[in-house]
Design an enzyme around this catalytic site. Structure first.
Site, PDB file in Angstrom:
ATOM      1  N   LYS A  53       0.810  -1.221   0.000  1.00 19.78           N
ATOM      2  CA  LYS A  53       0.000   0.000   0.000  1.00 19.78           C
ATOM      3  C   LYS A  53       0.838   1.264   0.000  1.00 19.78           C
ATOM      4  CE  LYS A  53      -4.594  -1.311   1.089  1.00 19.78           C
ATOM      5  NZ  LYS A  53      -4.473  -2.611   1.775  1.00 19.78           N
ATOM      6  N   SER A 304       1.214  -9.736  -0.383  1.00 17.65           N
ATOM      7  CA  SER A 304       0.929  -8.304  -0.271  1.00 17.65           C
ATOM      8  C   SER A 304       1.410  -7.636   1.013  1.00 17.65           C
ATOM      9  CB  SER A 304      -0.573  -8.074  -0.442  1.00 17.65           C
ATOM     10  OG  SER A 304      -1.310  -8.943   0.406  1.00 17.65           O
TER      11      SER A 304
HETATM   12  C1  LIG Z   1      -5.198  -3.606   1.435  1.00 17.10           C
HETATM   13  C2  LIG Z   1      -4.585  -4.930   1.330  1.00 17.10           C
HETATM   14  C3  LIG Z   1      -5.022  -5.869   0.381  1.00 17.10           C
HETATM   15  C4  LIG Z   1      -6.172  -5.605  -0.554  1.00 17.10           C
HETATM   16  O1  LIG Z   1      -5.983  -4.476  -1.371  1.00 17.10           O
HETATM   17  P1  LIG Z   1      -7.217  -3.708  -2.040  1.00 17.10           P
HETATM   18  O2  LIG Z   1      -6.612  -2.661  -2.879  1.00 17.10           O
HETATM   19  O3  LIG Z   1      -8.049  -3.151  -0.924  1.00 17.10           O
HETATM   20  O4  LIG Z   1      -7.997  -4.720  -2.810  1.00 17.10           O
HETATM   21  C5  LIG Z   1      -4.355  -7.085   0.315  1.00 17.10           C
HETATM   22  N1  LIG Z   1      -3.344  -7.386   1.150  1.00 17.10           N
HETATM   23  C6  LIG Z   1      -2.890  -6.523   2.073  1.00 17.10           C
HETATM   24  C7  LIG Z   1      -1.755  -6.926   2.952  1.00 17.10           C
HETATM   25  C8  LIG Z   1      -3.493  -5.261   2.197  1.00 17.10           C
HETATM   26  O5  LIG Z   1      -3.042  -4.395   3.114  1.00 17.10           O
END
Ligand SMILES: *Cc1c(COP(=O)(O)O)cnc(C)c1O
Length: 336
Positions: A53, A304
């Site tokens: 993010k 992520s």
């Molecule tokens: C926010 C987030 C997501 C999902 O992202 P979106 O853009 O809201 O679909 C996935 N994994 C992690 C670790 C996140 O912080």
């Protein structure tokens, strides 16, 4: 703010690396053996804030109106941390609004970056009401965690890195909540390689985007405790960008259970030696469970984030039971 297209992603790639990092793409030999296709892991968990993010947050902060008195957002934790990190670098006021469901480690990491924190109610919607109040009364600019063109373009830089490193990638698997990550990656990847498949994965307990794509309009879901706390929250009733982009560009959206997320976190730790939070492990679960029909390789899975409470994490890798709100998730040792 421009359209979240390939040009916007390329523009983001010119500026975000002042703060965000390009991340490694590493092979997963055991997942490749298990699935029969080459599997690579995109380690967004290696960002300085522990989650992808940061890319979108930096891009949005760099594009704020010059007259702003600061920045505010609601967040399930990682977006707020990205915004706080970027705001601290540029000396801006940041106010992050979160619900009581956000884990304490995420809240304290945001405070440590010097941002103001407001904890309001039991859902992202409650936190969003406070954001709107701050915009109206204190002159702050809102940066949505997902439904924002600069955020989507920032997340899209992942696609540029992926296809620069491996132009032969055939399938991308991304975790899916509000859809900023999936939309950005799909816009970038499909502009560069129209026949690439992009698949979104989310938890069955509160799959707002999955339900909204099927309904053709934003669907509200009840927020419950999940191992994938970063995937919590709705897509906003007035969604402008991500529902349309995800509906048009995602080849599929798949659901995983809490037990599958638990097992995937164990697997990433014991096999790939990675600490991943629940949201980040979701893509591994669909691979291991063969939920993608006729899967084409090479496959890249976006890992992520790594922002997980370490007591909970060690319980999971050791096979202990986990309390999720009112429900108890039965633990099991990892057996391969
Ligand atoms: C926010 C987030 C997501 C999902 O992202 P979106 O853009 O809201 O679909 C996935 N994994 C992690 C670790 C996140 O912080």
């Amino acid at each position: 703010m421009s359209n979240p297209d390939l040009n916007a992603i390329r523009a983001a790639a010119k500026s975000i690396y002042a703060i965000a990092q390009p991340t490694p793409l590493v092979p997963s030999p055991h997942l490749s053996r298990k699935t029969g296709v080459e599997v690579l892991l995109k380690l967004e968990c290696m960002q300085p804030t522990g989650a992808f993010k940061l890319r979108g947050a930096v891009n949005a902060v760099l594009n704020l109106p010059t007259a702003t008195r600061g920045v505010t957002c609601c967040s399930s934790g990682n977006h707020g941390r990205g915004i706080a990190f970027a705001a601290q670098k540029y000396g801006l006021r940041a106010v992050i609004c979160m619900s009581e469901l956000v884990p304490k480690i995420k809240v304290s990491a945001i405070r440590d970056l010097g941002a103001e924190v407001r904890i309001i109610g039991h859902s992202q919607d409650d936190a969003q009401a406070e954001v709107e109040r701050l915009v109206a009364t204190e002159g702050l600019t809102e940066v949505s965690p997902f439904d924002h063109a600069d955020v989507i373009a920032g997340q899209g830089t992942i696609a540029l890195e992926l296809l620069t490193a491996r132009p032969d990638l055939a399938t991308l698997i991304v975790p899916l909540s509000g859809g900023g990550l999936a939309a950005g990656v799909a816009v970038g990847a499909k502009a560069l390689k129209p026949d690439i498949r992009v698949i979104g994965v989310t938890m069955e307990n509160g799959a707002a985007m999955h339900a909204s794509i099927r309904a053709g309009h934003p669907v509200d879901v009840v927020e419950v405790d999940s191992l994938a706390d970063s995937l919590g929250g709705g897509i906003m009733a007035d969604n402008r960008l991500t529902l349309d982009l995800c509906s048009r560009l995602l080849d599929d959206t798949l659901l995983v259970s809490e037990a599958q997320i638990y097992a995937a976190m164990q697997r990433l730790y014991h096999e790939d030696r990675l600490i991943a939070e629940g949201a980040a492990a979701a893509g591994i679960a669909v691979l291991v469970n063969g939920q993608i029909r006729n899967i084409a390789g090479p496959v890249a899975v976006v890992i992520s984030g790594r922002n997980v409470d370490m007591t909970r994490f060690t319980d999971i890798i050791n096979g202990q039971d986990i309390q999720l709100g009112q429900t108890r998730l039965k633990g099991q040792p990892y057996t391969g």
